[in-house]
Structure formats: structure tokens, C-alpha cells
Design a protein around this motif. Structure first.
Motif, PDB file in Angstrom:
ATOM      1  N   GLY A  39       4.937   6.024   9.759  1.00  0.00           N
ATOM      2  CA  GLY A  39       4.631   4.610   9.874  1.00  0.00           C
ATOM      3  C   GLY A  39       4.826   3.902   8.553  1.00  0.00           C
ATOM      4  N   TYR A  40       4.297   2.680   8.453  1.00  0.00           N
ATOM      5  CA  TYR A  40       4.446   1.899   7.232  1.00  0.00           C
ATOM      6  C   TYR A  40       3.397   2.325   6.205  1.00  0.00           C
ATOM      7  N   CYS A  41       3.828   2.381   4.941  1.00  0.00           N
ATOM      8  CA  CYS A  41       2.918   2.741   3.853  1.00  0.00           C
ATOM      9  C   CYS A  41       1.984   1.573   3.542  1.00  0.00           C
ATOM     10  N   PRO A  42       0.759   1.863   3.111  1.00  0.00           N
ATOM     11  CA  PRO A  42      -0.074   0.792   2.556  1.00  0.00           C
ATOM     12  C   PRO A  42       0.495   0.337   1.218  1.00  0.00           C
ATOM     13  N   VAL A  43       0.453  -0.940   0.968  1.00  0.00           N
ATOM     14  CA  VAL A  43       1.014  -1.474  -0.271  1.00  0.00           C
ATOM     15  C   VAL A  43       0.053  -1.209  -1.423  1.00  0.00           C
ATOM     16  N   GLN A  44       0.622  -0.863  -2.587  1.00  0.00           N
ATOM     17  CA  GLN A  44      -0.130  -0.632  -3.818  1.00  0.00           C
ATOM     18  C   GLN A  44      -1.089   0.567  -3.703  1.00  0.00           C
ATOM     19  N   ALA A  48       2.542  10.295  -0.714  1.00  0.00           N
ATOM     20  CA  ALA A  48       3.566  11.310  -0.929  1.00  0.00           C
ATOM     21  C   ALA A  48       4.915  10.773  -0.472  1.00  0.00           C
ATOM     22  N   PRO A  49       6.001  11.086  -1.182  1.00  0.00           N
ATOM     23  CA  PRO A  49       7.328  10.619  -0.773  1.00  0.00           C
ATOM     24  C   PRO A  49       7.662  11.097   0.638  1.00  0.00           C
ATOM     25  N   GLY A  50       8.241  10.211   1.443  1.00  0.00           N
ATOM     26  CA  GLY A  50       8.670  10.555   2.781  1.00  0.00           C
ATOM     27  C   GLY A  50       7.581  10.547   3.827  1.00  0.00           C
ATOM     28  N   SER A  51       6.320  10.325   3.427  1.00  0.00           N
ATOM     29  CA  SER A  51       5.232  10.345   4.401  1.00  0.00           C
ATOM     30  C   SER A  51       5.107   9.039   5.168  1.00  0.00           C
ATOM     31  N   CYS A  52       5.751   7.987   4.693  1.00  0.00           N
ATOM     32  CA  CYS A  52       5.694   6.691   5.356  1.00  0.00           C
ATOM     33  C   CYS A  52       6.864   5.847   4.877  1.00  0.00           C
ATOM     34  N   VAL A  53       7.015   4.672   5.446  1.00  0.00           N
ATOM     35  CA  VAL A  53       8.130   3.787   5.146  1.00  0.00           C
ATOM     36  C   VAL A  53       7.590   2.520   4.498  1.00  0.00           C
ATOM     37  N   CYS A  54       8.232   2.069   3.415  1.00  0.00           N
ATOM     38  CA  CYS A  54       7.802   0.844   2.749  1.00  0.00           C
ATOM     39  C   CYS A  54       8.058  -0.361   3.657  1.00  0.00           C
ATOM     40  N   PRO A  55       7.074  -1.272   3.827  1.00  0.00           N
ATOM     41  CA  PRO A  55       7.294  -2.468   4.642  1.00  0.00           C
ATOM     42  C   PRO A  55       8.220  -3.449   3.934  1.00  0.00           C
ATOM     43  N   CYS A  72       4.397   1.810  -2.669  1.00  0.00           N
ATOM     44  CA  CYS A  72       5.222   0.673  -2.283  1.00  0.00           C
ATOM     45  C   CYS A  72       4.705  -0.552  -3.034  1.00  0.00           C
ATOM     46  N   GLY A  73       5.469  -1.016  -4.004  1.00  0.00           N
ATOM     47  CA  GLY A  73       5.080  -2.194  -4.765  1.00  0.00           C
ATOM     48  C   GLY A  73       5.897  -3.400  -4.346  1.00  0.00           C
ATOM     49  N   CYS A  74       5.428  -4.560  -4.715  1.00  0.00           N
ATOM     50  CA  CYS A  74       6.108  -5.794  -4.339  1.00  0.00           C
ATOM     51  C   CYS A  74       7.505  -5.851  -4.950  1.00  0.00           C
ATOM     52  N   ALA A  75       8.457  -6.378  -4.185  1.00  0.00           N
ATOM     53  CA  ALA A  75       9.821  -6.510  -4.671  1.00  0.00           C
ATOM     54  C   ALA A  75       9.866  -7.500  -5.834  1.00  0.00           C
ATOM     55  N   MET A  76      11.000  -7.486  -6.542  1.00  0.00           N
ATOM     56  CA  MET A  76      11.145  -8.325  -7.731  1.00  0.00           C
ATOM     57  C   MET A  76      10.939  -9.802  -7.374  1.00  0.00           C
ATOM     58  N   SER A 325       8.069  -5.007  14.480  1.00  0.00           N
ATOM     59  CA  SER A 325       8.325  -5.092  13.034  1.00  0.00           C
ATOM     60  C   SER A 325       8.834  -6.480  12.659  1.00  0.00           C
ATOM     61  N   ALA A 326       9.762  -7.014  13.494  1.00  0.00           N
ATOM     62  CA  ALA A 326      10.285  -8.355  13.213  1.00  0.00           C
ATOM     63  C   ALA A 326       9.172  -9.400  13.314  1.00  0.00           C
ATOM     64  N   ARG A 327       8.280  -9.245  14.295  1.00  0.00           N
ATOM     65  CA  ARG A 327       7.191 -10.205  14.437  1.00  0.00           C
ATOM     66  C   ARG A 327       6.222 -10.110  13.265  1.00  0.00           C
ATOM     67  N   ALA A 328       5.955  -8.891  12.809  1.00  0.00           N
ATOM     68  CA  ALA A 328       5.075  -8.735  11.648  1.00  0.00           C
ATOM     69  C   ALA A 328       5.698  -9.365  10.411  1.00  0.00           C
ATOM     70  N   SER A 329       7.029  -9.187  10.242  1.00  0.00           N
ATOM     71  CA  SER A 329       7.712  -9.799   9.100  1.00  0.00           C
ATOM     72  C   SER A 329       7.668 -11.318   9.196  1.00  0.00           C
ATOM     73  N   ALA A 330       7.878 -11.850  10.431  1.00  0.00           N
ATOM     74  CA  ALA A 330       7.824 -13.301  10.609  1.00  0.00           C
ATOM     75  C   ALA A 330       6.430 -13.831  10.298  1.00  0.00           C
ATOM     76  N   ARG A 331       5.405 -13.078  10.709  1.00  0.00           N
ATOM     77  CA  ARG A 331       4.028 -13.482  10.410  1.00  0.00           C
ATOM     78  C   ARG A 331       3.792 -13.494   8.908  1.00  0.00           C
ATOM     79  N   ALA A 332       4.243 -12.435   8.206  1.00  0.00           N
ATOM     80  CA  ALA A 332       4.045 -12.365   6.754  1.00  0.00           C
ATOM     81  C   ALA A 332       4.793 -13.483   6.042  1.00  0.00           C
ATOM     82  N   GLU A 333       6.029 -13.768   6.494  1.00  0.00           N
ATOM     83  CA  GLU A 333       6.798 -14.839   5.864  1.00  0.00           C
ATOM     84  C   GLU A 333       6.132 -16.194   6.099  1.00  0.00           C
ATOM     85  N   ALA A 334       5.625 -16.417   7.317  1.00  0.00           N
ATOM     86  CA  ALA A 334       4.946 -17.677   7.603  1.00  0.00           C
ATOM     87  C   ALA A 334       3.681 -17.821   6.767  1.00  0.00           C
TER      88      ALA A 334
END
Length: 373
Positions: A39-44, A48-55, A72-76, A325-334
Motif C-alpha cells: 500500500g501507500y507509505c506514511p509520509v515522513q 523498509a524499502p519496497g514495503s510500500c509505495v510513495c504517494p 517518503c518525503g515531500c517532492a522538491m 488513487s486518482a480521487r485521493a490525489s484530486a482531494r489532496a490537490e484541492a
């Protein structure tokens, strides 16, 4: 019989699909003991590498030299605000210069200088050193400027010829009723400059007019339509009528209805700024229509788990996971775009989900239910 399905076979298949749909929606269990997808990794948080996916909006960052752990840290260009990665807030503007020794009771401090104030005040500042002149034409047609500092009880009490202002015209009390014309002329200045004129009226919101001026030019006279005239467009005319007939008596407030899309919200912020600074009418509320609903983390995890199986529902589960995933991204962007509006929490309001756009009556009813003034 090849190519034909009997009634009983069709019924059994429909029953199986109904059961599978229930399991797919999380009301039953269809995962068994199959291998689950990460699943998705918690941010910050170190994982372990490979145990989850960065959102979305994050990147993998190793926290140990051996790469045995990372996060998983915030992008630049983004920063963690406690809930998601968002654009950092703009730096606060520098504080205005202070007036040494303070000002008298009938004065205010503007750009490091004490100027007179009262029932009506026009104050000009600019950002390049030089001589920029303020002209105010009274309702009686008389011009107040450095050439004639007093007319119809109004006074120009400061004429700045070398700095960045202020120049100030004010009425201590009882200003004449009617229309005032305001003009700004760059009389002697070496380079283009930006200027601000504040119109302060007793008991009414402050109106701010801004613009840019070229280098030095001769004054053309303060008249409506002249090159030095600060024009009042249709937006100002409409809002001025709203202020005089509705807002000033305290019978109504402004509500802006918008959509949770980045470009639309940027235009909404520009509109709110224009209403507040150019017209002097700050919106009371910003109502957001069609806000994406939040996605429960367990729903996405269930969809990813089912997608990792080899059963007949795996393709549909993968499509569902992509949609969530797309809906979660749209929610985060909004949410990030709404945070950039920098509005007080009480001023931002989400319209309840509805199949059609709300009417003005619906918006008024929902606002009253929230206790809005």
C-alpha cells in the motif's frame, strides 16, 4: 451445447457476480491467503524499502547509508504541513516603517510619516524614490494638489518630492457628498514605479487602488478619462452600489461560490483580492462546490489487495484502485489549493454533495443552517 447458456447457468453466474461485487466493496472477504500488494507509505516516517509505495507529491529518501531504511518525503518545492505536502506559504511582507515619537490623535502613521485623517482620506505611496503627485477633485469641481493645498474643507498636508510617499489629502469631518476624482502623476521620477492609493471612509471598508506609472511626464489635468485618472470600471461600479445599498446598512454579505480546481481557485483568490483591495468589499464566505470526497485508506488497501490476486475480479479491482488513487490525489490537490487561499477557517465552507449545481436559495439556506450572518 457450445455457444449457449441455459437459464439455470445464467442465474448461477449472476448470483456469483453479485457475491463477488459484495466482496469487492469490502462487505465480504475475497482475499483469502493470497499475496497482497504494497500500500501507500506514511509520509515522513521511516519504513523498509519496497514495503510500500510513495504517494503522489512525495519522493523516496534513504535515511541510512546502507539504504536499509528510508522515508517518503515531500517532492522538491513542497513542504509537509502536518497533513499533506503543499506549497509553502508566501513570506510575510516587511513591516511598514514606524513613525518616530508617534502621531497625534488626529493623525495616522503611513510609510514612516504622520498624516492627517478624519471622515475621508486619500493617501498615495509608491515604490521608487522621486516626485509623484496626488490630485483629488472634489464634488464641487475644485482640485486639491501641491498647487492648491486646500479646497472645500479638504487639505493636502504632505507633498513628498524625493521619497516614496505618502502624499495625503483628508477631510477631518463633513466631507462634501458626491463623486471624487483621483489622479496620480509621475512628475519627476527616474524609472517606472508601482503606486497604491488608499481611500479611507469613516464607517466603511478601506478601498485600495493600485497601478503602475512610467518615468517622468507632465501632468495632463485630473479629469475622468485622462491618462492620470484612476478609472473605476464596471466591477467597482457594481460593488460600490452593493456597498451603499446593501452592505453598509448591514443587510447582506458577499459569498463567492467556486470549484475545487487549482486554476479556478487561483482566479477565485484574484477575485477576492480585487474585491477587498480595489473595491473595499472583502467576501464573508467562499463556498466550494463539488469538493472531492475523502477516500478511506482501508478502501484503497482492500482494492490493492484484491487486485494482487489472480481471480476474475483482479482487473476490476485494479481499475478501482486506480480510480480511488486518482480521487485521493484530486482531494489532496484541492485541499492544497484551498490552503493557498489563506482564508480563515470560518470563511471556507464546502457545499454538500448534490447531483446538480446549487441555486442561490440553496446556498443561502445552507449558510443560515451554519449560523452565517
Amino acid at each position: 451445447m457450445t455457444g449457449r447458456i441455459g437459464r439455470n447457468d445464467a442465474t448461477r453466474r449472476l448470483a456469483f457476480l453479485a457475491f463477488a461485487a459484495v466482496a469487492w466493496l469490502g462487505l465480504g472477504s475475497a482475499t483469502g491467503s493470497a499475496q497482497t500488494a504494497p500500500g501507500y507509505c506514511p509520509v515522513q516516517a521511516d519504513v523498509a524499502p519496497g514495503s510500500c509505495v510513495c504517494p503522489s507529491n512525495t519522493t523516496w529518501q534513504a535515511t541510512q547509508a546502507s539504504c536499509a531504511a528510508g522515508r517518503c518525503g515531500c517532492a522538491m518545492g513542497l513542504q509537509w504541513n502536518g497533513s499533506y505536502c503543499a506549497q509553502p506559504p508566501p513570506p510575510p511582507p516587511p513591516p511598514p516603517p514606524m513613525c518616530q515619537g508617534g502621531c497625534r490623535p488626529n493623525q495616522v502613521c503611513v510609510n514612516g510619516a504622520c498624516v492627517g485623517t478624519g471622515d475621508l482620506r486619500f493617501t498615495l505611496t509608491w515604490d521608487q524614490p522621486g516626485d509623484v503627485d496626488l490630485y483629488v477633485v472634489t464634488p464641487g469641481g475644485r482640485t486639491i494638489s501641491y498647487r492648491a493645498r486646500q479646497a472645500d474643507s479638504g487639505t493636502l498636508d504632505r507633498d513628498d518630492r524625493t521619497g516614496t510617499g505618502p502624499e495625503n489629502v483628508f477631510w477631518a469631518d463633513d466631507p462634501p457628498a458626491g463623486t471624487y476624482l483621483v489622479c496620480v502623476n509621475p512628475y519627476r521620477i527616474q524609472r517606472p514605479t508601482n503606486f497604491t492609493v488608499q481611500v479611507v471612509r469613516s464607517g466603511l471598508p478601506t478601498q485600495t487602488m493600485q497601478g503602475s506609472l512610467p518615468s517622468s511626464r507632465q501632468p495632463s489635468g485630473c479629469q475622468q478619462g485622462g491618462r492620470d485618472f484612476l478609472g473605476a470600471g464596471p466591477l467597482f461600479a457594481l460593488c460600490d452600489r452593493v456597498a451603499r445599498e446593501l452592505l453598509s446598512p448591514g443587510r447582506a454579505s458577499i459569498v463567492v461560490v467556486t470549484l475545487p480546481e487549482r486554476l479556478v481557485l487561483e482566479e477565485t483568490r484574484e477575485l477576492c483580492d480585487a474585491l477587498a483591495h480595489e473595491v473595499g468589499l472583502a467576501p464573508e464566505r467562499v463556498a466550494v462546490n463539488r469538493m472531492p470526497l475523502p477516500v478511506a485508506p482501508e478502501s484503497l488497501a482492500d482494492a490493492l489487495s484484491l487486485a494482487s490476486t489472480h481471480g476474475p475480479l483482479a482487473p476490476a479491482a485494479r481499475a478501482l484502485a486506480d480510480t480511488l488513487s486518482a480521487r485521493a490525489s484530486a482531494r489532496a490537490e484541492a485541499e492544497a489549493a484551498l490552503a493557498a487561499l489563506a482564508l480563515p477557517r470560518h470563511a471556507l465552507w464546502h457545499i454538500p454533495a448534490a447531483p446538480v449545481d446549487p441555486s442561490a436559495h440553496d446556498v443561502a439556506r445552507w449558510l443560515r443552517a451554519e449560523g452565517a450572518p
